[in-house]
Design a protein around this motif. Structure first.
Motif, PDB file in Angstrom:
ATOM      1  N   LEU A 169      36.834  89.534  76.142  1.00 10.41           N
ATOM      2  CA  LEU A 169      37.922  90.146  75.822  1.00 10.41           C
ATOM      3  C   LEU A 169      39.361  90.338  76.625  1.00 10.41           C
ATOM      4  O   LEU A 169      39.156  90.384  78.103  1.00 10.41           O
ATOM      5  N   TYR A 170      40.376  89.828  76.199  1.00 11.91           N
ATOM      6  CA  TYR A 170      41.721  90.100  76.967  1.00 11.91           C
ATOM      7  C   TYR A 170      42.190  91.250  76.190  1.00 11.91           C
ATOM      8  O   TYR A 170      42.659  91.467  75.118  1.00 11.91           O
ATOM      9  N   LEU A 171      42.760  91.970  77.301  1.00  7.16           N
ATOM     10  CA  LEU A 171      43.791  93.337  76.581  1.00  7.16           C
ATOM     11  C   LEU A 171      44.854  93.614  77.426  1.00  7.16           C
ATOM     12  O   LEU A 171      44.915  93.541  78.757  1.00  7.16           O
ATOM     13  N   GLU A 172      46.149  93.636  76.664  1.00  3.10           N
ATOM     14  CA  GLU A 172      47.458  93.942  77.069  1.00  3.10           C
ATOM     15  C   GLU A 172      48.180  94.512  76.077  1.00  3.10           C
ATOM     16  O   GLU A 172      47.803  94.456  74.977  1.00  3.10           O
ATOM     17  N   GLY A 173      49.485  94.841  76.478  1.00  2.00           N
ATOM     18  CA  GLY A 173      50.527  95.190  75.534  1.00  2.00           C
ATOM     19  C   GLY A 173      50.839  94.130  74.533  1.00  2.00           C
ATOM     20  O   GLY A 173      50.645  93.108  74.593  1.00  2.00           O
ATOM     21  N   ASP A 175      53.562  92.958  74.135  1.00  2.00           N
ATOM     22  CA  ASP A 175      54.583  92.024  74.531  1.00  2.00           C
ATOM     23  C   ASP A 175      54.022  90.675  75.008  1.00  2.00           C
ATOM     24  O   ASP A 175      54.607  89.777  75.529  1.00  2.00           O
ATOM     25  N   GLN A 176      52.581  90.568  75.050  1.00  2.00           N
ATOM     26  CA  GLN A 176      52.052  89.628  75.810  1.00  2.00           C
ATOM     27  C   GLN A 176      51.749  88.566  74.924  1.00  2.00           C
ATOM     28  O   GLN A 176      51.218  87.348  75.506  1.00  2.00           O
ATOM     29  N   HIS A 177      51.886  88.271  73.566  1.00  2.00           N
ATOM     30  CA  HIS A 177      51.916  87.392  72.785  1.00  2.00           C
ATOM     31  C   HIS A 177      52.749  86.207  73.197  1.00  2.00           C
ATOM     32  O   HIS A 177      52.410  84.948  72.976  1.00  2.00           O
ATOM     33  N   ARG A 178      53.961  86.630  73.923  1.00  2.00           N
ATOM     34  CA  ARG A 178      54.932  85.618  74.476  1.00  2.00           C
ATOM     35  C   ARG A 178      54.568  85.118  75.763  1.00  2.00           C
ATOM     36  O   ARG A 178      54.834  84.294  76.306  1.00  2.00           O
ATOM     37  N   GLY A 179      53.694  86.126  76.567  1.00  2.00           N
ATOM     38  CA  GLY A 179      53.383  86.044  77.716  1.00  2.00           C
ATOM     39  C   GLY A 179      51.905  85.646  78.315  1.00  2.00           C
ATOM     40  O   GLY A 179      51.526  84.452  77.920  1.00  2.00           O
ATOM     41  N   TRP A 180      51.315  86.754  78.574  1.00  2.00           N
ATOM     42  CA  TRP A 180      50.022  86.299  79.215  1.00  2.00           C
ATOM     43  C   TRP A 180      48.989  85.670  78.201  1.00  2.00           C
ATOM     44  O   TRP A 180      48.302  84.561  78.444  1.00  2.00           O
ATOM     45  N   PHE A 181      48.788  86.326  76.903  1.00  2.00           N
ATOM     46  CA  PHE A 181      47.992  85.610  75.906  1.00  2.00           C
ATOM     47  C   PHE A 181      48.347  84.368  75.499  1.00  2.00           C
ATOM     48  O   PHE A 181      47.307  83.402  75.544  1.00  2.00           O
ATOM     49  N   GLN A 182      49.466  83.896  75.534  1.00  2.00           N
ATOM     50  CA  GLN A 182      49.905  82.607  75.100  1.00  2.00           C
ATOM     51  C   GLN A 182      49.798  81.547  76.331  1.00  2.00           C
ATOM     52  O   GLN A 182      49.390  80.619  76.141  1.00  2.00           O
ATOM     53  N   SER A 183      50.381  82.008  77.444  1.00  2.00           N
ATOM     54  CA  SER A 183      50.022  80.956  78.756  1.00  2.00           C
ATOM     55  C   SER A 183      48.592  80.591  78.857  1.00  2.00           C
ATOM     56  O   SER A 183      48.312  79.573  79.288  1.00  2.00           O
ATOM     57  N   SER A 184      47.735  81.930  78.858  1.00  2.00           N
ATOM     58  CA  SER A 184      46.636  81.504  78.925  1.00  2.00           C
ATOM     59  C   SER A 184      45.680  80.612  77.798  1.00  2.00           C
ATOM     60  O   SER A 184      44.870  79.969  78.300  1.00  2.00           O
ATOM     61  N   LEU A 185      46.240  81.034  76.752  1.00  2.08           N
ATOM     62  CA  LEU A 185      45.800  80.050  75.652  1.00  2.08           C
ATOM     63  C   LEU A 185      46.158  78.538  75.949  1.00  2.08           C
ATOM     64  O   LEU A 185      45.300  77.679  75.815  1.00  2.08           O
ATOM     65  N   LYS A 194      39.649  74.694  74.553  1.00  3.88           N
ATOM     66  CA  LYS A 194      39.139  75.862  74.178  1.00  3.88           C
ATOM     67  C   LYS A 194      39.902  77.185  74.597  1.00  3.88           C
ATOM     68  O   LYS A 194      40.460  76.966  75.700  1.00  3.88           O
ATOM     69  N   ALA A 195      40.036  78.188  73.904  1.00  4.08           N
ATOM     70  CA  ALA A 195      40.689  79.274  74.107  1.00  4.08           C
ATOM     71  C   ALA A 195      39.894  79.894  75.212  1.00  4.08           C
ATOM     72  O   ALA A 195      38.498  79.910  75.370  1.00  4.08           O
ATOM     73  N   PRO A 196      40.421  80.684  76.212  1.00  4.45           N
ATOM     74  CA  PRO A 196      39.808  81.429  77.408  1.00  4.45           C
ATOM     75  C   PRO A 196      39.182  82.656  77.099  1.00  4.45           C
ATOM     76  O   PRO A 196      38.699  83.385  77.834  1.00  4.45           O
ATOM     77  N   TYR A 197      39.341  83.072  75.811  1.00  3.50           N
ATOM     78  CA  TYR A 197      38.833  84.440  75.384  1.00  3.50           C
ATOM     79  C   TYR A 197      38.162  84.492  73.904  1.00  3.50           C
ATOM     80  O   TYR A 197      38.589  83.539  73.184  1.00  3.50           O
ATOM     81  N   LYS A 198      37.172  85.235  73.877  1.00  7.30           N
ATOM     82  CA  LYS A 198      36.680  85.471  72.459  1.00  7.30           C
ATOM     83  C   LYS A 198      37.271  86.432  71.521  1.00  7.30           C
ATOM     84  O   LYS A 198      37.454  86.225  70.294  1.00  7.30           O
ATOM     85  N   ALA A 199      37.791  87.208  72.248  1.00  2.00           N
ATOM     86  CA  ALA A 199      38.777  88.574  71.583  1.00  2.00           C
ATOM     87  C   ALA A 199      39.795  88.852  72.121  1.00  2.00           C
ATOM     88  O   ALA A 199      40.069  88.657  73.533  1.00  2.00           O
ATOM     89  N   VAL A 200      40.997  89.299  71.580  1.00  2.00           N
ATOM     90  CA  VAL A 200      42.262  89.842  72.158  1.00  2.00           C
ATOM     91  C   VAL A 200      42.600  90.986  71.496  1.00  2.00           C
ATOM     92  O   VAL A 200      42.417  91.235  70.402  1.00  2.00           O
ATOM     93  N   LEU A 201      42.946  92.266  72.347  1.00  2.37           N
ATOM     94  CA  LEU A 201      43.227  93.470  71.987  1.00  2.37           C
ATOM     95  C   LEU A 201      44.691  93.795  72.458  1.00  2.37           C
ATOM     96  O   LEU A 201      44.935  93.475  73.695  1.00  2.37           O
ATOM     97  N   THR A 202      45.541  94.012  71.477  1.00  2.75           N
ATOM     98  CA  THR A 202      46.883  94.504  71.968  1.00  2.75           C
ATOM     99  C   THR A 202      47.306  95.826  71.418  1.00  2.75           C
ATOM    100  O   THR A 202      46.732  96.246  70.716  1.00  2.75           O
ATOM    101  N   HIS A 203      47.997  96.466  72.263  1.00  2.00           N
ATOM    102  CA  HIS A 203      48.409  97.886  72.185  1.00  2.00           C
ATOM    103  C   HIS A 203      49.883  97.968  72.098  1.00  2.00           C
ATOM    104  O   HIS A 203      50.470  97.292  72.834  1.00  2.00           O
TER     105      HIS A 203
END
Length: 524
Positions: A169-173, A175-185, A194-203
């Motif tokens: 799981l990757y977990l963040e706010g 705003d990270q669709h443009r930031g960490w989630f996307q840069s990691s992907l 391959k994606a570096p995560y099986k699941a992503v949770l945003t809040h």
């Protein structure tokens, strides 16, 4: 005048970008930058997005559109701090000087001495032996990597080195669709496919009661430390667990007061359960098959709630799981079961099967409920657990059991009983308002049902009487196949010990104020 090259001048008002932090206008200018092309692996990235579990599910559309429409990635920044882009430039032509041998040498230096070596060492010291003669004709690049490229490759050191790639799981706010989630992907897909995560949770972000961003200048900041000092950490934890984090999370004094009410209900439930377990230990418990029907029913209902709770937590819907828990505690457990069983718990002998059966069910529910609450109101759950099981037995060394009680026939039967119970309680409440009865124990209830249901309710009249908490109950056949409920005040005599009402021949010959039921229990 005649020498002026300016033909015309006027003021022109137009929209202008302002820096969000300083509030000052910004100026755009073209500069040389480093870019990473994403075209070659964009389709793979989009395919990987669909392989990932996104919480909440709707956010997959957001990151999909961002990746689908994104242009080349500008990975360079002009900052005084950051990971350097290790590039040399020709002093005269400004052409880039970089090849694999130079890269390998810099990698070796960074691994042994850190990335700050780029600023600390001379050009000659950074170049491999074959190129040291070029040092005087070169200059070091001063650009640093985009911090999102830097953090976006964290999977490389955190996951791959520990051989646990990809992350659960990757977990963040949000705003990270443009930031960490996307840069990691993007960095992972570019190098691993391959994606570096099986699941992503945003809040969402914490805002005030009006949905406004918290700011010291606005004076709308609520400090967690202050709330903790005033109310305890469990209030903050319960507030977090109660909120739907998929959108912005509101907090205010009124919201916290609502949370305090929820907390009191949970704490009072645990206290009531503990109070009725003070003289009972696990080795005295009886099996599900041996239990009284009402105790079987509450365990089956608890198991249904437990399944919903676990499903919510597996999907990271903590607020829904907590909602299921609060509903069960307030309704099936407190308003129905514990209310029904007060007579057994308060007036029956410790040796009676009825009381042992009820305490067996209560102990199971207490243990499970406390463990369920441990991630939410940790301090309260630990306090309750230690009260029952001792100081050297922390709740955090225990896990939720895999026990689920099921009995579909029992549930179906009790659905009928609960349906009638709701109708009768409404009529009893009307009688209380009209001062006909004071409590349900004073009620004499007559229920008329259709012919098809008459046999069922007559067979289960004692059980229904127990569920209604009344002293008299009569089941008759309805003349028009409609359910009718009549409530009058009983003419029976009150037992001074259990407060239930009985006919004269149901009282003790030794003590006219004591019913035969209480006399039997006292003799055990």
């Amino acid at each position: 005048n005649e020498k002026s090259l300016l033909f015309f001048q006027e003021d022109y008002n137009h929209k202008y970008p302002y820096d969000w932090r300083t509030g000052k206008p910004t100026i755009f200018r073209s500069t040389y930058q480093w870019f990473a092309s994403v075209d070659k692996f964009k389709e793979v990235a989009l395919k990987e997005i669909n392989e990932v579990h996104w919480y909440p599910p709707a956010i997959v559309n957001r990151i999909t559109n961002m990746v689908k429409e994104r242009s080349d990635w500008c990975i360079s920044r002009q900052r005084s701090w950051g990971l350097p882009i290790p590039v040399f430039y020709d002093k005269v032509t400004s052409e880039v000087f970089l090849n694999q041998e130079v890269i390998d040498n810099i990698i070796d230096i960074f691994q042994n001495h850190g990335s700050s070596s780029w600023w600390r060492l001379s050009i000659s010291e950074l170049l491999p032996e074959n190129y040291k003669d070029k040092a005087d004709s070169l200059v070091k690049g001063e650009d640093t990597l985009d911090v999102w490229f830097d953090s976006g490759t964290s999977w490389k050191s955190v996951l791959e080195n520990d051989k646990i790639f990809p992350a659960d799981l990757y977990l963040e706010g949000n705003d990270q669709h443009r930031g960490w989630f996307q840069s990691s992907l993007l960095t992972s897909v570019a190098t691993n496919g391959k994606a570096p995560y099986k699941a992503v949770l945003t809040h969402g972000f914490v805002v005030d009661s009006n949905g406004q961003k918290m700011s010291k200048s606005k004076g709308n900041v609520i400090e967690p430390e202050k709330v903790i000092n005033q109310n305890g950490a469990d209030i903050v934890r319960l507030w977090v667990s109660s909120e739907d984090y998929s959108s912005e999370i509101r907090i205010s004094e009124n919201i916290l007061n609502t949370i305090k009410d929820k907390y009191k209900k949970l704490r009072n439930t645990l206290k009531f359960l503990l109070g009725n377990l003070s003289d009972f230990e696990a080795d005295s418990s009886i099996s599900f098959k041996e239990m009284e029907e009402v105790d079987k029913w509450i365990l089956v209902k608890f198991s249904l709630f437990k399944e919903s709770y676990l499903e919510s937590f597996r999907n990271y819907s903590f607020h829904q799981g907590l909602s299921h828990l609060l509903h069960f505690c307030s309704n099936e457990l407190s308003s129905i079961y514990l209310d029904i069983q007060k007579d057994v718990l308060y007036t029956y002998s410790k040796k009676s099967k009825e009381r042992i059966s009820s305490q067996s069910a209560i102990l199971f529910i207490f243990n499970e409920l406390a463990i369920m609450l441990a991630p939410i109101i940790s301090f309260t759950a630990e306090e309750a657990w230690i009260e029952k099981h001792g100081k050297n037995n922390s709740i955090f060394s225990h896990e939720l059991s895999e026990t689920f009680f099921k009995d579909s026939d029992l549930l179906k039967k009790w659905e009928q009983l609960m349906f009638i119970r709701e109708l009768v309680l409404k009529e009893i409440e009307k009688s209380r308002e009209e001062k006909i009865v004071g409590s349900s124990l004073e009620a004499n209830v007559i229920i008329e049902v259709d012919k098809e249901d008459l046999g069922f309710f007559q067979i289960n009249s004692d059980l229904l009487k127990k569920c209604l908490i009344v002293s008299q109950l009569q089941i008759n056949q309805s003349s028009n196949n409609e359910i009718k409920v009549l409530v009058t005040k009983t003419k029976y005599k009150k037992c001074q010990r259990c407060w239930m009402y009985f006919s004269n021949n149901e009282f003790s010959a030794k003590d006219s104020n004591l019913c035969l039921k209480c006399e039997t229990q006292l003799s055990k």
